[in-house]
Scaffold this motif. Structure first.
Motif, PDB file in Angstrom:
ATOM      1  N   LEU A 107       0.978  -0.937   0.416  1.00 36.75           N
ATOM      2  CA  LEU A 107      -0.146   0.139  -0.036  1.00 36.75           C
ATOM      3  C   LEU A 107       0.753   1.199  -0.401  1.00 36.75           C
ATOM      4  CD1 LEU A 107      -3.108   1.260   0.162  1.00 36.75           C
ATOM      5  CD2 LEU A 107      -2.377   1.666   2.967  1.00 36.75           C
ATOM      6  N   GLU A 108       2.072   1.094   0.650  1.00 35.19           N
ATOM      7  CA  GLU A 108       2.523   2.656   1.386  1.00 35.19           C
ATOM      8  C   GLU A 108       3.629   2.610  -0.543  1.00 35.19           C
ATOM      9  OE1 GLU A 108       3.374  -0.604   3.130  1.00 35.19           O
ATOM     10  OE2 GLU A 108       2.864   0.846   5.029  1.00 35.19           O
ATOM     11  N   ASP A 109       3.488   2.010  -1.378  1.00 29.79           N
ATOM     12  CA  ASP A 109       4.310   1.942  -2.818  1.00 29.79           C
ATOM     13  C   ASP A 109       3.305   2.911  -3.347  1.00 29.79           C
ATOM     14  OD1 ASP A 109       6.488  -0.007  -2.011  1.00 29.79           O
ATOM     15  OD2 ASP A 109       5.771  -1.457  -2.509  1.00 29.79           O
ATOM     16  N   ARG A 110       1.954   2.620  -3.545  1.00 29.44           N
ATOM     17  CA  ARG A 110       1.416   2.939  -4.496  1.00 29.44           C
ATOM     18  C   ARG A 110       0.545   4.161  -3.568  1.00 29.44           C
ATOM     19  NH1 ARG A 110      -0.944   0.085  -8.229  1.00 29.44           N
ATOM     20  NH2 ARG A 110      -3.486   0.050  -7.907  1.00 29.44           N
ATOM     21  N   THR A 111       0.962   4.994  -2.409  1.00 28.50           N
ATOM     22  CA  THR A 111       0.056   5.527  -1.973  1.00 28.50           C
ATOM     23  C   THR A 111       0.623   7.261  -1.406  1.00 28.50           C
ATOM     24  OG1 THR A 111       0.002   4.737   0.349  1.00 28.50           O
ATOM     25  CG2 THR A 111      -2.315   4.964  -0.788  1.00 28.50           C
ATOM     26  N   LYS A 112       1.158   7.856  -0.701  1.00 28.90           N
ATOM     27  CA  LYS A 112       2.006   8.972  -0.311  1.00 28.90           C
ATOM     28  C   LYS A 112       2.133   8.365   1.697  1.00 28.90           C
ATOM     29  CE  LYS A 112       2.380  11.354  -4.715  1.00 28.90           C
ATOM     30  NZ  LYS A 112       3.436  11.117  -5.335  1.00 28.90           N
TER      31      LYS A 112
END
Ligand code: FES
Length: 187
Positions: A107-112
């Motif tokens: 999720l971190e890869d895909r959000t700020k």
């Protein structure tokens, strides 16, 4: 009277047929040229230059999107989903080991950083390009709680990662940044 007799001869009739054939073929040829000359400008209009693409961006006011809600916007003529994940949806996305996924991303890869609840993705299925369900009020989200593509049954999770069905990749995250706490600039 003599002229009528000449017009009725077989030779004259044959020439008439040949003339009609020529007119028919010439008309077909002209239509073909016309179609080609219409097609070229249409195709070139549909393909914006790299400059135009680079400049186009979309600003979205996200202040009214409550946790658990999403909106559909448009970016470069394609749908984009802006979703405010609930704490439960964030936890579900984080609980998955990315290595176990078809398209491994956290999720971190895909959000700020610090704004992991804001999931911003293109609304375009990575299989054949249908618009998945799940962003609209009351739409089916699929068994992983994210998005469901009704065309061939691809199922995405709460981080919009592909979990089931034929789609090869997660929903694409477009380039974006937070212009402020309540405005996202995509592109
Ligand atoms: S286009 Fe979405 S599953 Fe085929």
């Amino acid at each position: 009277m003599t002229e009528t007799a000449v017009a009725d001869t077989p030779d004259q009739t044959e020439e008439g047929v040949r003339r009609r054939d020529f007119i028919y073929i010439a008309a077909t040829g002209a239509a073909g040229v016309g179609a080609a000359s219409v097609l070229v400008p249409l195709v070139s209009q549909m393909a914006p230059s790299a400059d135009v693409l680079a400049e186009s961006s979309t600003e979205i006011d996200i202040s009214a999107i409550q946790p658990g809600q999403a909106i559909k916007a448009v970016f470069r003529k394609q749908p984009v989903f802006v979703r405010n994940l609930t704490p439960k949806e964030v936890a579900e996305a984080k609980a998955v080991d990315p290595a176990s996924l078809r398209d491994p991303q956290s999720l971190e890869d895909r959000t700020k950083k610090g704004k992991e609840n804001w999931l911003i993705t293109m609304g375009v299925c990575t299989h054949l390009g249908c618009v998945p369900l799940g962003a609209g009020e009351g739409e089916v989200k699929g068994e992983f709680g994210g998005y469901f593509c009704p065309c061939h049954g691809s199922v995405y999770d709460t981080a919009a990662r592909i979990r089931k069905g034929p789609a090869p990749k997660n929903l694409e995250v477009p380039p974006y940044e937070f212009a402020s706490d309540t405005v996202v600039k995509i592109g």
